[in-house]
Design an enzyme around this catalytic site. Structure first.
Site, short mmCIF file in Angstrom:
data_model
loop_
_atom_site.label_atom_id
_atom_site.label_comp_id
_atom_site.label_asym_id
_atom_site.label_seq_id
_atom_site.Cartn_x
_atom_site.Cartn_y
_atom_site.Cartn_z
N ALA A 157 4.16 1.38 8.33
CA ALA A 157 5.10 0.33 8.71
C ALA A 157 4.52 -0.49 9.87
O ALA A 157 4.02 0.07 10.84
CB ALA A 157 6.44 0.95 9.12
N GLY B 156 -9.25 -19.30 15.78
CA GLY B 156 -9.20 -17.88 16.11
C GLY B 156 -9.44 -16.96 14.94
O GLY B 156 -9.50 -15.74 15.12
N GLY C 243 8.77 -5.02 2.69
CA GLY C 243 8.75 -4.16 1.51
C GLY C 243 9.86 -4.53 0.54
O GLY C 243 10.80 -5.26 0.89
N GLN D 133 4.63 -4.77 11.78
CA GLN D 133 4.74 -6.23 11.77
C GLN D 133 3.33 -6.69 11.50
O GLN D 133 2.46 -6.57 12.33
CB GLN D 133 5.25 -6.72 13.13
N LYS E 283 -2.62 -2.48 17.09
CA LYS E 283 -3.23 -1.44 16.26
C LYS E 283 -4.19 -0.58 17.10
O LYS E 283 -4.21 0.65 16.99
CB LYS E 283 -3.98 -2.07 15.09
N ILE F 295 0.83 -1.20 0.00
CA ILE F 295 0.00 0.00 0.00
C ILE F 295 0.87 1.26 0.00
O ILE F 295 0.60 2.22 -0.72
CB ILE F 295 -0.96 0.02 1.21
N ASN G 222 -10.05 -5.62 3.84
CA ASN G 222 -9.05 -6.49 3.20
C ASN G 222 -8.62 -5.89 1.86
O ASN G 222 -9.40 -5.85 0.92
CB ASN G 222 -9.61 -7.90 3.00
N TYR H 81 -1.63 -8.54 17.17
CA TYR H 81 -1.58 -7.59 16.06
C TYR H 81 -2.73 -6.59 16.16
O TYR H 81 -2.54 -5.37 16.07
CB TYR H 81 -1.63 -8.34 14.74
#
Length: 305
Positions: free
Chosen positions: A73, A266, A36, A75, A145, A12, A170, A141
């Site tokens: 940026a 999950g 990247g 993980q 966020k 993106i 998505n 994760y």
């Protein structure tokens, strides 16, 4: 303007970089190239190979003096975050705090954070899901966020840092990585081109697929408007993974076997975001439907890989 993009060599981020350069902005990219690719980088962008948690990030801010920061940026491997939460937090939480500290110190005018829709809302919410739905992240994760969103609220309250949060559905399109835990569209396109079976874990789970060019437009609108807050970037349309496999086979005109495996424990069953708020406040809605976006994506995979 001078605009710093973290993760600008990624899927993106590289599309966003290209779009901003076309509008004659000066772009600085910070990317550690862990996911990247240098080939994604626009040659007109100034590039620093650097982790966002590095103390050297201060030198970049001091030298470049950006006006706006886009933070992409991350993980981004959900399974990796589950197996190693500490590793995930090092980049996604501590790295983001390092970035925010530099933004305050160097008086950034606007901070745009690319967050996640699906991983924050979890299951059991209204479909399509509005921004005021309860946050129930099921992975480190998603937790990270959501934590960064809360840190942004703090930095705004404490230091008046202006910000916009974009919670993405998505995303798919050209340059998406098909290796590892990548986007399912990229994996399907890669397998179709190489006549490899499509492996589907479950298949009835639904996702809201948004073409990358539409995400870039959302980013541009977020930068140009003075409004703050959280905005979903989605289409409000659900597509099951089984349906996606059928559509991509039809578009590619390649029929290959489908292997079904059990659902991953999950994994979210339904993810579909309401775009009502971003439509009303930023005048954004997706211009690409799934068929058109998939055709452009397949064309890219067909000719470039």
């Amino acid at each position: 303007m001078k605009i710093l993009i973290t993760g600008g060599a990624g899927f993106i981020g590289s599309h966003l970089t290209d779009a901003l350069i076309r509008k004659n902005h000066h772009i600085i990219v910070v990317d550690d190239l862990s996911t990247g690719k240098k080939t994604n980088l626009n040659p007109q962008a100034k590039f620093y190979k650097l982790k966002i948690q590095s103390p050297k990030l201060t030198d970049v801010f001091r030298k470049e003096k950006p006006n706006v920061v886009f933070h992409l940026a991350a993980q981004m491997n959900v399974r990796k975050s589950i197996s190693d939460p500490s590793f995930d937090a090092q980049t996604n939480i501590l790295g983001s705090i390092n970035l925010l500290e530099n933004c305050v110190k160097h008086k950034i005018k606007k901070f745009i954070f690319i967050s996640t829709g699906g991983a924050i809302y979890g299951d059991g919410v209204k479909i399509p899901t509005p921004e005021n739905a309860a946050a129930a992240p099921l992975s480190p994760y998603g937790v990270a966020k959501f934590a960064i969103e809360k840190y942004l609220y703090f930095y705004n309250h404490q230091y008046k840092l202006s910000y916009t949060i974009l919670r993405l559905a998505n995303i798919y399109g050209p340059r998406q990585n098909y290796l590892g835990e990548a986007g399912v569209v990229a994996i399907f396109c890669h397998n179709l081109k190489n006549n490899q079976p499509l492996t589907i874990f479950g298949g009835a789970q639904t996702r809201d697929f948004v073409y990358v060019a539409d995400v870039v437009q959302a980013g541009l609108k977020a930068m140009s408007k003075s409004k703050q807050g959280i905005y979903n970037v989605g289409t409000s349309q659900q597509t099951s993974i089984n349906q996606l496999a059928e559509i991509t086979q039809k578009i590619s005109q390649i029929k290959i076997p489908i292997k079904h495996k059990p659902y991953i424990k999950g994994e979210q069953m339904k993810s579909c975001l309401s775009y009502h708020k971003i439509n009303q406040e930023l005048n954004w809605q997706a211009e690409y439907n799934l068929d058109r976006g998939l055709r452009k994506t397949w064309d890219h995979f067909h000719h470039h890989y």
